[in-house]
Structures are given as C-alpha cells and as structure tokens.
Scaffold this active site. Structure first.
Site, mmCIF file in Angstrom:
data_model
loop_
_atom_site.group_PDB
_atom_site.id
_atom_site.type_symbol
_atom_site.label_atom_id
_atom_site.label_comp_id
_atom_site.label_asym_id
_atom_site.label_seq_id
_atom_site.Cartn_x
_atom_site.Cartn_y
_atom_site.Cartn_z
ATOM 1 N N GLY A 102 6.221 -1.174 -31.575
ATOM 2 C CA GLY A 102 5.453 0.042 -31.322
ATOM 3 C C GLY A 102 6.380 1.219 -31.146
ATOM 4 C CB SER A 103 5.762 4.495 -29.633
ATOM 5 O OG SER A 103 5.363 4.094 -28.343
ATOM 6 C CB CYS A 106 8.184 0.117 -38.387
ATOM 7 S SG CYS A 106 6.868 -0.406 -37.327
ATOM 8 C CB VAL A 146 5.315 1.933 -25.499
ATOM 9 C CG1 VAL A 146 4.791 0.651 -24.875
ATOM 10 C CG2 VAL A 146 4.270 3.034 -25.374
ATOM 11 N N GLY A 147 8.482 1.201 -25.895
ATOM 12 C CA GLY A 147 9.543 0.188 -25.963
ATOM 13 C C GLY A 147 10.472 0.266 -24.761
ATOM 14 C CD GLU A 169 8.348 5.581 -36.698
ATOM 15 O OE1 GLU A 169 8.173 5.478 -35.470
ATOM 16 O OE2 GLU A 169 8.456 4.599 -37.459
ATOM 17 C CD GLU A 206 9.709 -2.905 -36.076
ATOM 18 O OE1 GLU A 206 9.830 -1.661 -35.933
ATOM 19 O OE2 GLU A 206 8.823 -3.458 -36.740
ATOM 20 C CE LYS A 234 -2.468 -4.086 -25.252
ATOM 21 N NZ LYS A 234 -3.222 -3.150 -26.130
HETATM 22 P P1 ADP Z 1 1.198 4.077 -30.840
HETATM 23 O O1 ADP Z 1 1.722 5.237 -30.051
HETATM 24 O O2 ADP Z 1 1.544 4.134 -32.253
HETATM 25 O O3 ADP Z 1 -0.241 3.742 -30.562
HETATM 26 P P2 ADP Z 1 2.178 2.294 -28.907
HETATM 27 O O4 ADP Z 1 3.613 1.982 -28.750
HETATM 28 O O5 ADP Z 1 1.537 3.186 -27.912
HETATM 29 O O6 ADP Z 1 2.017 2.840 -30.348
HETATM 30 O O7 ADP Z 1 1.318 0.982 -28.977
HETATM 31 C C1 ADP Z 1 1.786 -0.271 -29.400
HETATM 32 C C2 ADP Z 1 1.224 -1.344 -28.499
HETATM 33 O O8 ADP Z 1 1.740 -1.120 -27.186
HETATM 34 C C3 ADP Z 1 -0.296 -1.336 -28.347
HETATM 35 O O9 ADP Z 1 -0.758 -2.679 -28.233
HETATM 36 C C4 ADP Z 1 -0.504 -0.607 -27.038
HETATM 37 O O10 ADP Z 1 -1.695 -0.957 -26.391
HETATM 38 C C5 ADP Z 1 0.679 -1.092 -26.238
HETATM 39 N N1 ADP Z 1 1.075 -0.208 -25.136
HETATM 40 C C6 ADP Z 1 0.920 1.135 -25.030
HETATM 41 N N2 ADP Z 1 1.378 1.588 -23.848
HETATM 42 C C7 ADP Z 1 1.839 0.507 -23.163
HETATM 43 C C8 ADP Z 1 2.452 0.295 -21.878
HETATM 44 N N3 ADP Z 1 2.660 1.314 -21.037
HETATM 45 N N4 ADP Z 1 2.806 -0.949 -21.540
HETATM 46 C C9 ADP Z 1 2.607 -1.985 -22.382
HETATM 47 N N5 ADP Z 1 2.036 -1.861 -23.589
HETATM 48 C C10 ADP Z 1 1.644 -0.642 -23.984
#
Ligand code: ADP
Length: 479
Positions: free
Chosen positions: A224-225, A280, A228-229, A380, A246, A171
């Site tokens: 990612g963030s 990152c 969300v992690g 960050e 990460e 994804k």
């Molecule tokens: P940013 O805030 O920098 O956009 P995110 O952590 O939101 O970083 O995004 C990193 C990835 O995680 C993207 O592919 C995004 O679509 C996906 N993502 C965002 N929210 C969710 C979620 N609730 N569950 C799974 N994947 C997500």
C-alpha cells in the site's frame, strides 16, 4: 451484504456495523461489508492460533499443498463469477479482471505444488555432531492488502504463507474486497480447516491498525502507501515481528536511440494505462535519449491518443479510478503538471456512454524539459499519467532513473547487449525488464523493492523463505 470469514464461519462485525461499498463506475452504493474492529481482529487471530494448534497445524506439507491446489482448481471453476465480482468492485475492464483471476489461481497452483518441495539442510560441524536446519512456519501471519488488485494480492500474499503452514488473518482494502471474501468461502468448501484462513474487513485505521499491532501475530505483509507502510513497520517493531513491505514506485522506462519502437511503444502505453495506472509497478516515467526524443514522442503520442477508458463491460484499455479520493488526487496531479509548465503531448479519451457519476479521467501523456521541472516526475500518482523527459548519455539515464525515493521496477529499451546489462545493473530497484515490460503477473518471479519502495520479497520460491523461519538442530552423537 457480504460477511467476513472468521474461524470457518461467515460472520458480521461483532457490533453489526457495516461500510457501504461504492461502485467506481457510477458512484452508487451497491452492497455493504462488515466494519470489523479490534474485537473481530482478536477473534480472527485467536482462530488462527487455534488452527495452528489443531488440524491445520498437524497437516503434512503434502496435504497443505493438495488443499492449495484444490483451491486453485476451485478458483478456475468459479472464474467468471470471480472476474465479475472483481470488475464490479474495482471498475476494471472485464478482460483485466479475468486475467487477474487467472493469476490468482496460478498463485495457488504454484505454491500448492511447491509446499512439499521445501527441504532443509544438513551442516558439517565438529566431530560427532549432526546439524540439521529445518524450516518452520512463522505462526499467525497478518496480511494487509490493497484495492488495486484485490484477488492477485490476496493470492500473492496468502498462498505462500499457507503453503508453509502458517495460519493467516487477512485485512483486505475497504474499497475492494469482494473477490477476496468469495475465495475464502471457496477455501472452506474445498476443505481448509476452520481458522487457517480468516478475513476481517473494515477500515484501515480500525481493523488494519488493530491487526498490525496485535500482540499475537508473528509476521505482517503489507502492500500500500508509503505513509501506512511506515505505520505498519512501527507496529511490527513494537511486537518485534518481521514485516514485508511493498510501498509503490515511480518506475522508469529508459529508451535509447537504437530502441525497437515496435516493441517499446505498445508496452510503454500499456505499462501506464493498465488498471488505470493504479499499479505499484506502473511505468510512470519515460526517459528518452535526446536524439530520438521528438520522433519517439510523436510515435508514442499516436498510440497513446487511441487509449479509451470505459466501463467493465465496454472492455476498453482501462476503467475508472477506484474512488473519489483517487479521482481527486489524479486530477490534482494533472492540474499540477499544467501549472508546472509541462506540455500535454497526448490524451486518451473517455468512451461515450459512461455513467456520469463514475471516476473516469483522461489518460495523459506529458513532456517535461528536465527531470527536476515537476514533482510529477518523482511522486507516485497512481493514475494513467505518464511524464517523459529527454536524457543525453547512458550515465545520465542511470542517474535520472535513480533520482526518486522509490526503487521498484525499471525497463531498458536498447538493442545493445552491453548497454542492456550495464543499465539494468545500474538501476536501483527490485526488478528490471530488458526490451519488455510486464507489470503484474509473473507469479514465478521474485518481486519487491529497495529504498522507499519497501523491503522483503514476494512471489517465486523466495516468498516461501520470507514466510517461514529456520530452526537449527545440533545433536551430539558421540559417547
Ligand atoms: P491507499 O491510500 O491507496 O488506499 P493504503 O495504504 O491506505 O492505500 O491502503 C492499503 C491497505 O492498508 C488497505 O487495506 C487499508 O485499509 C490499510 N490501511 C490503511 N490505513 C491503515 C493503518 N493505519 N493501519 C493498518 N492498515 C491500514
């Protein structure tokens, strides 16, 4: 309009819905991607499972490795096309995009050559027993990847998974995923069996969330963030699957009074402006020993003020930020730095002639009196904003380097060998550079964080272990 790849076919979302893709350079919509949802994720996971039961699952390590090598060659053959796509989608300078595509190819080369070099072990045990430890794929691996380095992150995540015989569902980020889709098309062209590699595009909270909580996946890797992690790890916990996370960083350069300025200054500037600070591993904090602080900052400011942001074709030091949300976020942090009383030591510029609707910001170098004077030193920002602060002793430097929740990278600048080792070992993080800084690249080098930067390791041989499991065969051969 771009389509996703499920079960070896280019498809739209099951209900035909799409998401607009906006160019960071001018804020205009230039294409659409499918807005995949649960039904599309289900189809992709099912296709991956079927691939494991079918041709893909029956391939030898050598055959899988050859396919990966062929994909690496195909990426190189399409290098310019992929670099153009990546630059269009992310706004990064063409030379950065070209470098990213070279690294993408390198992932397939590295893991393609490694696929058949993963050996098991035999273990001495009791009399008349033979014990073998064999490596097996995990099964269906889910990969949720970010928008800052779409091509590189795809290679880093997927190449070791495929090398070990997993089938993958990816994804990519809704903000930038065109290169990823194109590489998955190339994978089909070079002969990857249907279902071995599936791409579902869509929103994080829809396709991403559906994938991370899918009951039939066996592993998740996420970059990612932090917020969300945490959601990903919770979803992984429900299905008891392993996850590698990460989640960013706040990496510090530590500059001692004997540092080689000629080496340090260009690396420090590049370490924060490369990819417009949306990395990152950006070196986003600068700790400088007090005795040379004024002198070092002056030399750094001279270099920093030469930095220019522009369009991909202008090919300057950096581009725009990726989207409106990032643009607002970075501007908020710059305003917060000023409100907290930080001093602007230098600013880069925005090139003349960039489109008015683009998400360009001026790279900014701040100086702070103490490490606790602003949240800009601990949070960050994910933009071209560097904050410097003086320190006194070696022990202070280590304490300050560790004074954030993150622990991804660190850098030590000193000619003193003992100090290099002491400080490098004292920083709590996953990678430390000594007299250098190389965020990005480094396909061979194990990488990952500690603390809230995440856990698990990617890159290098260690990723092959992360993306596989062991089985112990215990055989009695006596009578
Ligand atoms: P940013 O805030 O920098 O956009 P995110 O952590 O939101 O970083 O995004 C990193 C990835 O995680 C993207 O592919 C995004 O679509 C996906 N993502 C965002 N929210 C969710 C979620 N609730 N569950 C799974 N994947 C997500």
């Amino acid at each position: 309009m771009t389509r996703m790849i499920i079960a070896g076919r280019q498809v739209d979302a099951h209900d035909g819905r799409t998401i607009d893709v906006v160019s960071p350079v001018d804020g205009e919509v230039f294409t659409t991607i499918p807005r995949g949802q649960q039904a599309d994720v289900d189809a992709a996971v099912q296709a991956a499972r079927a691939a494991l039961e079918g041709d893909w699952g029956r391939m030898t390590a050598l055959e899988r490795g050859r396919l990966l090598l062929r994909l690496g060659e195909s990426v190189l053959a399409h290098h310019e096309e992929l670099a153009q796509l990546e630059a269009r989608d992310t706004g990064k300078p063409m030379s950065t995009a070209r470098g990213d595509i070279t690294v993408l190819a390198r992932y397939f080369e590295f893991y393609g050559s490694a696929a058949d070099k993963v050996h098991g072990q035999t273990i001495p045990f009791q009399k008349d027993y033979s014990v073998q430890l064999i490596r097996e794929p995990l099964g269906v691996t889910a990969h949720i990847i970010p928008w800052n380095y779409p091509a590189q992150m795809f290679g880093r995540s997927v190449a070791p998974a495929l090398a070990m015989g997993n089938a993958s569902v990816v994804k990519p980020a809704e903000d930038a995923c065109l290169s990823v889709i194109r590489v998955a098309e190339l994978a089909l062209e070079v002969g990857f069996p249907a279902g071995a590699l599936n791409i579902v595009t869509g929103l994080g909270e829809e396709a991403g969330a559906s994938l991370s909580r899918h009951h039939d996946i066996n592993f998740i890797t996420f970059t990612g963030s932090n917020e969300v992690g945490v959601l990903i790890q919770q979803a992984a916990a429900v299905n008891a699957v392993k996850c590698v996370l990460e989640l960013g960083g706040k990496s510090a350069h530590i500059v001692f009074d004997d540092a080689n300025y000629k080496l340090a200054i260009p690396a420090i500037v590049k370490g924060i402006v490369h990819n417009t600070g949306q990395t990152c591993t950006a070196g986003s904090r600068l700790l400088v020993q007090r005795g040379v602080y004024a002198d070092f900052m002056k030399a750094l400011a001279d270099e920093f003020s030469k930095v220019r942001a522009g369009t991909p074709d202008m090919d300057l030091d950096c581009g725009p930020l990726v989207n409106q949300a990032q643009f607002d976020r970075v501007n908020r942090y710059i305003a917060k730095g000023l409100a907290d009383g930080l001093t602007v030591v230098a600013e880069g510029g925005i090139a003349d002639g960039v489109p008015a609707g683009g998400y360009f910001v001026k790279p900014t170098l701040f100086s702070a009196p103490t490490h606790d004077s602003s949240s800009l030193l601990t949070e960050e920002i994910f933009g071209p904003v560097l904050v410097a602060v003086p320190f006194d002793t070696e022990a202070d430097a280590i304490r300050l380097a560790n004074a954030t929740d993150y622990g991804l990278l660190g850098a030590v600048w000193t000619e003193n060998g003992g100090r290099q080792q002491r400080v490098a070992r004292g920083i709590k993080c996953g990678q430390v550079y000594i007299n250098g800084f190389g965020a990005g690249g480094g396909v061979e080098l194990p990488f990952g964080g500690v603390k809230k930067s995440g856990h698990g390791r990617e890159k290098g041989f260690i990723a092959l272990e992360e993306m596989s499991t062991t089985k112990t065969l215990i055989q009695f051969y006596g009578e």
